[in-house]
Design a protein around this motif. Structure first.
Motif, PDB file in Angstrom:
ATOM      1  N   ASN A 171      -2.420   3.741   4.917  1.00  0.00           N
ATOM      2  CA  ASN A 171      -1.987   2.372   4.615  1.00  0.00           C
ATOM      3  C   ASN A 171      -2.172   1.417   5.792  1.00  0.00           C
ATOM      4  O   ASN A 171      -2.051   0.211   5.633  1.00  0.00           O
ATOM      5  CB  ASN A 171      -0.547   2.341   4.096  1.00  0.00           C
ATOM      6  N   ALA A 190       0.841  -1.201   0.000  1.00  0.00           N
ATOM      7  CA  ALA A 190       0.000   0.000   0.000  1.00  0.00           C
ATOM      8  C   ALA A 190       0.874   1.249   0.000  1.00  0.00           C
ATOM      9  O   ALA A 190       0.563   2.239  -0.675  1.00  0.00           O
ATOM     10  CB  ALA A 190      -0.925  -0.002   1.220  1.00  0.00           C
ATOM     11  N   GLN A 191       1.978   1.182   0.737  1.00  0.00           N
ATOM     12  CA  GLN A 191       2.919   2.302   0.766  1.00  0.00           C
ATOM     13  C   GLN A 191       3.563   2.488  -0.610  1.00  0.00           C
ATOM     14  O   GLN A 191       3.709   3.617  -1.089  1.00  0.00           O
ATOM     15  CB  GLN A 191       3.979   2.045   1.834  1.00  0.00           C
TER      16      GLN A 191
END
Length: 281
Positions: free
Chosen positions: A130, A122-123
């Motif tokens: 996130n 997600a990062q």
């Protein structure tokens, strides 16, 4: 029985701790101050200890030590602290279940690996916040504990996956539904946000749409965690659809780094959330 009935049968046993519910109530309020939230967290020494350990872990990679709950709230923000409190509360709720019929260490390693990989990816994809991806990863297989409490023999049989028959395929054959469906029903009963519940429910779907980034990230994270846990059985190339990487604009190097991150931090997170499994505390 259907997935919902399984979840309803364990709703009382799998109750989230009172401290978590009070924290959630305050965080949902528009008028509660950070100091008021900190005071409620401090009433639970175990929650406080685990929260500070996680806040100071490499997950956040802060340049300084977070020594108080107030500082954690100030630095991380209410949303990230809420997600940490949620993950701690869930591990506490799960500890009440008799897990002798399954490999508990495998369950927690799989859950934490998926959580760490999901957060890392997600990062990489610049998806915020996130932390919710971390929570969805942590909860992706909670349906296994739901089935375990309902029927230990079924849960035991569902562990018999192989290179030819993957875990969710065994679950579908044995139960008529997957742990993903069952777990999502429990998360609905817990009134968790759809941003966490929906990716858990859809983690095995092959209807890949670019706008459904949360589903794509969790789908990918679960498969990478599985391959990482069973390298003798699965490879990432076997489990990962290249189209998912394309939609998320991720490279093979991103995948390697995500797995390295989970291997580096996994034991520490395991020791905090479930210290009876790990000797590292």
């Amino acid at each position: 029985m259907k997935a919902l009935q399984y979840a309803q049968n364990v709703a009382d046993l799998f109750a989230l701790p009172e401290g978590y519910l009070k924290v959630k109530q305050l965080m949902d309020s528009d008028i509660a101050s950070l100091d008021e939230i900190a005071e409620v967290i401090l009433l639970d020494p175990v929650l406080t200890s685990k929260l500070l350990k996680l806040a100071n872990s490499a997950i956040y990679n802060l340049p300084y030590q977070v020594e108080s709950v107030s500082k954690a709230l100030l630095v991380l923000g209410k949303t990230q602290v809420y997600n940490l409190v949620l993950s701690i509360g869930i591990s506490s709720a799960c500890s009440k279940v008799d897990t002798s019929a399954i490999d508990l260490e495998r369950f927690w390693e799989q859950s934490i690996n998926a959580a760490l990989i999901a957060r890392y990816l997600a990062q990489c994809c610049q998806l915020k916040p996130n932390d919710r991806y971390y929570v969805a990863g942590l909860l992706h297989n909670i349906g296994e504990l739901v089935v375990l409490h309902n029927n230990a023999e079924q849960a035991n049989r569902c562990q018999n996956y192989s290179a030819e028959e993957r875990p969710w395929q065994v679950q579908q054959r044995e139960l008529g539904f997957t742990y993903a469906e069952c777990g999502a029903e429990l998360l609905h009963l817990w009134q968790l946000p759809d941003s966490i519940v929906d990716p858990v429910a859809l983690q095995h779907s092959h209807k890949f749409v670019q706008k459904n980034t949360a589903q794509l990230v969790l789908h990918l994270s679960v498969r990478l965690a599985l391959a990482n846990q069973h390298p003798e059985m699965y490879s990432t190339r076997q489990l990962v659809d290249p189209f998912v990487l394309e939609l998320l604009e991720l490279t093979q190097q991103d995948i390697i780094r995500a797995i390295d991150f989970c291997n580096t931090e996994g034991l520490f997170i395991l020791s905090v959330l479930n210290p009876r499994i790990s000797t590292i505390y």
